[in-house]
Design a protein around this motif. Sequence first.
Motif, PDB file in Angstrom:
ATOM      1  N   ALA A 160     -18.178  53.512  27.551  1.00 57.21           N
ATOM      2  CA  ALA A 160     -17.108  54.191  28.284  1.00 57.21           C
ATOM      3  C   ALA A 160     -17.570  54.639  29.667  1.00 57.21           C
ATOM      4  O   ALA A 160     -16.844  54.493  30.661  1.00 57.21           O
ATOM      5  N   GLY A 161     -18.765  55.198  29.747  1.00 51.33           N
ATOM      6  CA  GLY A 161     -19.259  55.682  31.029  1.00 51.33           C
ATOM      7  C   GLY A 161     -19.437  54.600  32.067  1.00 51.33           C
ATOM      8  O   GLY A 161     -19.363  54.875  33.282  1.00 51.33           O
ATOM      9  N   ASP A 162     -19.670  53.371  31.629  1.00 52.75           N
ATOM     10  CA  ASP A 162     -19.836  52.274  32.584  1.00 52.75           C
ATOM     11  C   ASP A 162     -18.552  52.005  33.363  1.00 52.75           C
ATOM     12  O   ASP A 162     -18.596  51.588  34.524  1.00 52.75           O
ATOM     13  N   TYR A 163     -17.403  52.253  32.737  1.00 52.87           N
ATOM     14  CA  TYR A 163     -16.139  52.041  33.447  1.00 52.87           C
ATOM     15  C   TYR A 163     -15.903  53.124  34.497  1.00 52.87           C
ATOM     16  O   TYR A 163     -15.236  52.874  35.508  1.00 52.87           O
ATOM     17  N   VAL A 164     -16.464  54.294  34.280  1.00 52.23           N
ATOM     18  CA  VAL A 164     -16.420  55.325  35.322  1.00 52.23           C
ATOM     19  C   VAL A 164     -17.184  54.844  36.547  1.00 52.23           C
ATOM     20  O   VAL A 164     -16.705  54.951  37.688  1.00 52.23           O
ATOM     21  N   HIS A 165     -18.381  54.299  36.329  1.00 51.25           N
ATOM     22  CA  HIS A 165     -19.169  53.784  37.450  1.00 51.25           C
ATOM     23  C   HIS A 165     -18.469  52.615  38.140  1.00 51.25           C
ATOM     24  O   HIS A 165     -18.492  52.512  39.374  1.00 51.25           O
ATOM     25  N   LEU A 166     -17.842  51.744  37.353  1.00 45.66           N
ATOM     26  CA  LEU A 166     -17.165  50.585  37.930  1.00 45.66           C
ATOM     27  C   LEU A 166     -15.996  50.969  38.822  1.00 45.66           C
ATOM     28  O   LEU A 166     -15.736  50.318  39.838  1.00 45.66           O
ATOM     29  N   LEU A 167     -15.273  52.022  38.454  1.00 37.70           N
ATOM     30  CA  LEU A 167     -13.980  52.298  39.074  1.00 37.70           C
ATOM     31  C   LEU A 167     -13.934  53.589  39.874  1.00 37.70           C
ATOM     32  O   LEU A 167     -12.884  53.921  40.428  1.00 37.70           O
ATOM     33  N   ARG A 168     -15.025  54.322  39.971  1.00 38.54           N
ATOM     34  CA  ARG A 168     -14.969  55.639  40.603  1.00 38.54           C
ATOM     35  C   ARG A 168     -14.595  55.562  42.080  1.00 38.54           C
ATOM     36  O   ARG A 168     -14.053  56.531  42.627  1.00 38.54           O
ATOM     37  N   ASP A 169     -14.867  54.437  42.731  1.00 37.33           N
ATOM     38  CA  ASP A 169     -14.495  54.304  44.142  1.00 37.33           C
ATOM     39  C   ASP A 169     -12.996  54.072  44.330  1.00 37.33           C
ATOM     40  O   ASP A 169     -12.491  54.145  45.454  1.00 37.33           O
ATOM     41  N   PHE A 170     -12.276  53.793  43.224  1.00 39.27           N
ATOM     42  CA  PHE A 170     -10.841  53.518  43.307  1.00 39.27           C
ATOM     43  C   PHE A 170      -9.990  54.756  43.069  1.00 39.27           C
ATOM     44  O   PHE A 170      -8.786  54.730  43.313  1.00 39.27           O
ATOM     45  N   GLY A 171     -10.578  55.827  42.544  1.00 39.49           N
ATOM     46  CA  GLY A 171      -9.802  57.024  42.257  1.00 39.49           C
ATOM     47  C   GLY A 171     -10.457  57.862  41.176  1.00 39.49           C
ATOM     48  O   GLY A 171     -11.667  57.789  40.952  1.00 39.49           O
ATOM     49  N   THR A 172      -9.663  58.637  40.475  1.00 46.34           N
ATOM     50  CA  THR A 172     -10.153  59.515  39.427  1.00 46.34           C
ATOM     51  C   THR A 172     -10.151  58.779  38.098  1.00 46.34           C
ATOM     52  O   THR A 172      -9.119  58.241  37.675  1.00 46.34           O
ATOM     53  N   VAL A 173     -11.300  58.754  37.435  1.00 49.96           N
ATOM     54  CA  VAL A 173     -11.449  58.008  36.182  1.00 49.96           C
ATOM     55  C   VAL A 173     -11.803  58.969  35.050  1.00 49.96           C
ATOM     56  O   VAL A 173     -12.729  59.780  35.179  1.00 49.96           O
ATOM     57  N   THR A 174     -11.084  58.864  33.966  1.00 45.58           N
ATOM     58  CA  THR A 174     -11.412  59.558  32.721  1.00 45.58           C
ATOM     59  C   THR A 174     -11.705  58.495  31.681  1.00 45.58           C
ATOM     60  O   THR A 174     -10.938  57.546  31.524  1.00 45.58           O
ATOM     61  N   ALA A 175     -12.835  58.650  30.956  1.00 44.91           N
ATOM     62  CA  ALA A 175     -13.217  57.648  29.958  1.00 44.91           C
ATOM     63  C   ALA A 175     -13.742  58.347  28.710  1.00 44.91           C
ATOM     64  O   ALA A 175     -14.359  59.406  28.796  1.00 44.91           O
ATOM     65  N   TRP A 176     -13.497  57.725  27.562  1.00 47.31           N
ATOM     66  CA  TRP A 176     -13.965  58.313  26.308  1.00 47.31           C
ATOM     67  C   TRP A 176     -14.041  57.243  25.220  1.00 47.31           C
ATOM     68  O   TRP A 176     -13.533  56.131  25.377  1.00 47.31           O
ATOM     69  N   THR A 177     -14.715  57.602  24.131  1.00 48.71           N
ATOM     70  CA  THR A 177     -14.853  56.729  22.965  1.00 48.71           C
ATOM     71  C   THR A 177     -14.361  57.476  21.739  1.00 48.71           C
ATOM     72  O   THR A 177     -14.643  58.662  21.573  1.00 48.71           O
TER      73      THR A 177
END
Length: 270
Positions: free
Chosen positions: A179-196
Amino acid sequence: MADLPLEEMAVTVPKPVDWDPARYGAFRDLRLRPALDLLAQVPDLPPGDVVDLGCGDGAVGPALVSRYPTRCLVAVDSSQAMLANASLRRCYEHTTLADIAEWQPERPPALIFSNAALNWLPDHATLMPRLAGMLAPGGVLAVQMPRQGEAPSHRLLREVAGRLFPGRDPVTRTPVLLAGDYVHLLRDFGTVTAWTTDYIQILDPVSQGHPVRAFTESTAMRPYVAGLTEAERRAYLEAYDTALATAYPPLPDGRVLFPFTRVFFVLERP
């Protein structure tokens, strides 16, 4: 950005036949719950369409139209059979038969919602930013995917195939990340919340085979049995059922506990 870790070995085999909506729908409630959990975390949207990306048989369509009754709801899927079933729900204003990897919206959507679909596509480091870039200003990308590759249900699919048919097909990696990898992938595009979330599913006995096999045969098992002869398929199912009986022993009433891990993220564009 540094390379992101990958997981889940999967066998690359001939393309499976089209999806079977009836088999997939046998576990509708278990498959729908993660979609509803994801939808509950979607914030307010700007004007624009709502896209059900990889809509399958349209199970989430009623929930989407209930949440967004005045929006244009668009269904996108690569399966003709699934899309036909989705159309019967009369929730979608438009249905589009398309490969998600090549799909382009007619106009920037307010929401791209994808439940248990993007795990079938490779190269998430390219795919997810591409989808994020399609959104309207203030738009949302909401995604749920299984991350079950190392659980017995999915690991045994690989092991049985490797034991019965050694060297038949090359092995590749499927793309679902932590889940945290998608935060790194998309953080430059806006606000990301991720969880498992780990769902402890309880499966009822079935008339033939192990209950977990009944769950996986309409999804994760499909690539493994594609191209097998009928005799090979019977041998594969028998060996898989035997292995599952040890990994997921029945409760006294015949049901089995089936933990299932899913990854979620919600991106909100500025």
